[in-house]
Design a protein around this motif. Structure first.
Motif, PDB file in Angstrom:
ATOM      1  N   ALA A  83       1.209   9.189  -6.078  1.00 28.14           N
ATOM      2  CA  ALA A  83       1.642  10.608  -5.599  1.00 28.14           C
ATOM      3  C   ALA A  83       2.638  11.170  -6.843  1.00 28.14           C
ATOM      4  O   ALA A  83       2.590  12.210  -7.427  1.00 28.14           O
ATOM      5  CB  ALA A  83       2.648  10.724  -4.386  1.00 28.14           C
ATOM      6  N   LYS A  84       3.378  10.174  -7.425  1.00 31.07           N
ATOM      7  CA  LYS A  84       4.300  10.539  -8.728  1.00 31.07           C
ATOM      8  C   LYS A  84       3.515  10.822  -9.739  1.00 31.07           C
ATOM      9  O   LYS A  84       3.836  11.819 -10.598  1.00 31.07           O
ATOM     10  CB  LYS A  84       5.240   9.321  -9.030  1.00 31.07           C
ATOM     11  N   GLU A 122       0.798  -1.298   0.181  1.00 36.16           N
ATOM     12  CA  GLU A 122      -0.138  -0.032  -0.174  1.00 36.16           C
ATOM     13  C   GLU A 122       0.779   1.239  -0.101  1.00 36.16           C
ATOM     14  O   GLU A 122       0.405   2.075  -0.737  1.00 36.16           O
ATOM     15  CB  GLU A 122      -0.744   0.089   1.124  1.00 36.16           C
ATOM     16  N   SER A 123       1.956   1.163   0.692  1.00 37.81           N
ATOM     17  CA  SER A 123       3.087   2.328   0.840  1.00 37.81           C
ATOM     18  C   SER A 123       3.489   2.634  -0.608  1.00 37.81           C
ATOM     19  O   SER A 123       3.528   3.887  -1.026  1.00 37.81           O
ATOM     20  CB  SER A 123       3.992   2.054   1.596  1.00 37.81           C
ATOM     21  N   SER A 124       3.901   1.490  -1.361  1.00 36.18           N
ATOM     22  CA  SER A 124       4.606   1.640  -2.539  1.00 36.18           C
ATOM     23  C   SER A 124       3.524   2.249  -3.631  1.00 36.18           C
ATOM     24  O   SER A 124       3.909   2.956  -4.480  1.00 36.18           O
ATOM     25  CB  SER A 124       5.103   0.240  -3.124  1.00 36.18           C
ATOM     26  N   ILE A 125       2.189   1.623  -3.464  1.00 34.23           N
ATOM     27  CA  ILE A 125       1.262   2.065  -4.309  1.00 34.23           C
ATOM     28  C   ILE A 125       0.888   3.538  -4.102  1.00 34.23           C
ATOM     29  O   ILE A 125       0.702   4.421  -5.296  1.00 34.23           O
ATOM     30  CB  ILE A 125       0.014   1.197  -4.218  1.00 34.23           C
ATOM     31  N   ASP A 136       1.552   1.242 -14.723  1.00 32.46           N
ATOM     32  CA  ASP A 136       1.955  -0.355 -15.039  1.00 32.46           C
ATOM     33  C   ASP A 136       2.481  -0.791 -13.762  1.00 32.46           C
ATOM     34  O   ASP A 136       2.219  -1.806 -13.243  1.00 32.46           O
ATOM     35  CB  ASP A 136       2.745  -0.375 -16.166  1.00 32.46           C
ATOM     36  N   TYR A 137       3.438   0.105 -12.989  1.00 34.00           N
ATOM     37  CA  TYR A 137       3.942  -0.310 -11.682  1.00 34.00           C
ATOM     38  C   TYR A 137       2.815  -0.370 -10.683  1.00 34.00           C
ATOM     39  O   TYR A 137       2.860  -1.413 -10.067  1.00 34.00           O
ATOM     40  CB  TYR A 137       4.731   0.704 -11.295  1.00 34.00           C
TER      41      TYR A 137
END
Length: 315
Positions: free
Chosen positions: A157-158, A149-152, A295-296
């Motif tokens: 945000a990016k 969840e943190s990575s997503i 995609d990430y």
């Protein structure tokens, strides 16, 4: 009891997610086959028309032409043309039938696909709503979910920052396009020397100068957003930023040359066009980074769901 309901719901949703992924792959392949079959149907339809014309042409030969040739040879040629027509007809019919079956299958798949439209969202919502409950049962899984969840969240945000940079670039392009329109008006008045024409040209020049200052302001904001992307996410746009720097000096230098020395718009329009092209290319690069980041996110979400499904299926 509540925990068992959560596990059951996640299992069922993951089955639907997996089925949906398979349908997506199948639909992609069907779309490819449909395009191929449509091309084949058109090609065979053209051949069928040709063979039909050949048969009709041979059947319609005049009596004089028949006697000029050997009767047996004509009948053989007619039979050959009929066989070729039959073959073309059968090939075209097979292509049409195959295309119809593919389209029927696609319609059925789309119906099933539609029924599973939001299964991923439902799965993720249960994970979010029942995270504490899941973490109590599987502490390590709870930590892994938080990591995903943190990575997503970072990826999202990016994307927001890239979209902000893209908006500033698009604003700059629109302002440059407006300058180009105004420059064209000045050029169209270049051969007129009436008092009215001179007044119009002066007003247009003032308008252009104001628009150039606005474009430069937008450009500085665009550059700032690009630098922010570099600092926050390691997206290096330094080469592109260097290419669009110095715009204000270039355009005013060109305008002075065009207005005072040449008395016609020669170089200024080219400066505007080149600058617009450079920014358009950068915006296209930003679009690619958005697609790549999406995609990430998709991959992270898939990996998260697979991990959860793997753990709960062991229970």
């Amino acid at each position: 009891m509540e925990n068992n309901k959560t596990i059951k719901a996640l299992r069922e949703l993951y089955i639907d997610i997996h089925a949906k992924e398979k349908i997506e792959i199948h639909l992609k392949n069907i779309d490819r086959l449909i395009l191929e079959k449509e091309a084949e149907e058109k090609r065979t339809a053209v051949l069928l028309l040709k063979e039909e014309r050949d048969v009709k042409q041979l059947e319609a030969e005049t009596l004089v032409n028949i006697f000029r040739s050997v009767l047996g040879n004509r009948e053989q040629a007619l039979e050959k043309e009929r066989q070729e027509y039959l073959q073309a007809f059968l090939v075209n019919k097979a292509a049409r039938d195959s295309l119809e079956e593919l389209k029927k299958e696609r319609t059925l798949l789309l119906k099933v696909y539609s029924s599973k439209f939001r299964v991923e969202d439902q799965f993720d919502k249960i994970l979010s709503d029942r995270h504490k409950e899941i973490a109590r049962t599987w502490p390590e899984l709870g930590e892994d979910i938080l990591h995903f969840e943190s990575s997503i969240a970072n990826h999202k945000a990016k994307i927001r920052e890239i979209q902000q940079a893209k908006r500033e670039g698009q604003k700059t392009i629109r302002m440059l396009q407006q300058i180009a329109v105004n420059l064209d008006k000045v050029e169209s008045w270049g051969g007129l020397f009436s008092k009215k024409s001179t007044t119009n040209r002066r007003r247009s020049k003032d308008k252009i100068q104001r628009a150039i200052k606005s474009a430069d302001t937008y450009l500085q904001r665009f550059e700032k957003e690009l630098f922010d992307l570099s600092d926050h996410y390691g997206l290096d746009y330094s080469t592109q930023i260097n290419e669009i720097k110095g715009f204000i000096n270039q355009i005013f230098d060109s305008l002075i040359s065009d207005w005072i020395i040449k008395e016609a718009i020669v170089h200024s329009a080219n400066v505007i066009s080149n600058q617009s092209d450079k920014i358009t290319r950068i915006v296209a690069m930003l679009d690619q980074h958005i697609l790549q980041t999406k995609d990430y996110i998709k991959q992270e979400q898939q990996d998260k769901r697979k991990l959860v499904a793997r753990v709960i299926n062991k229970k």
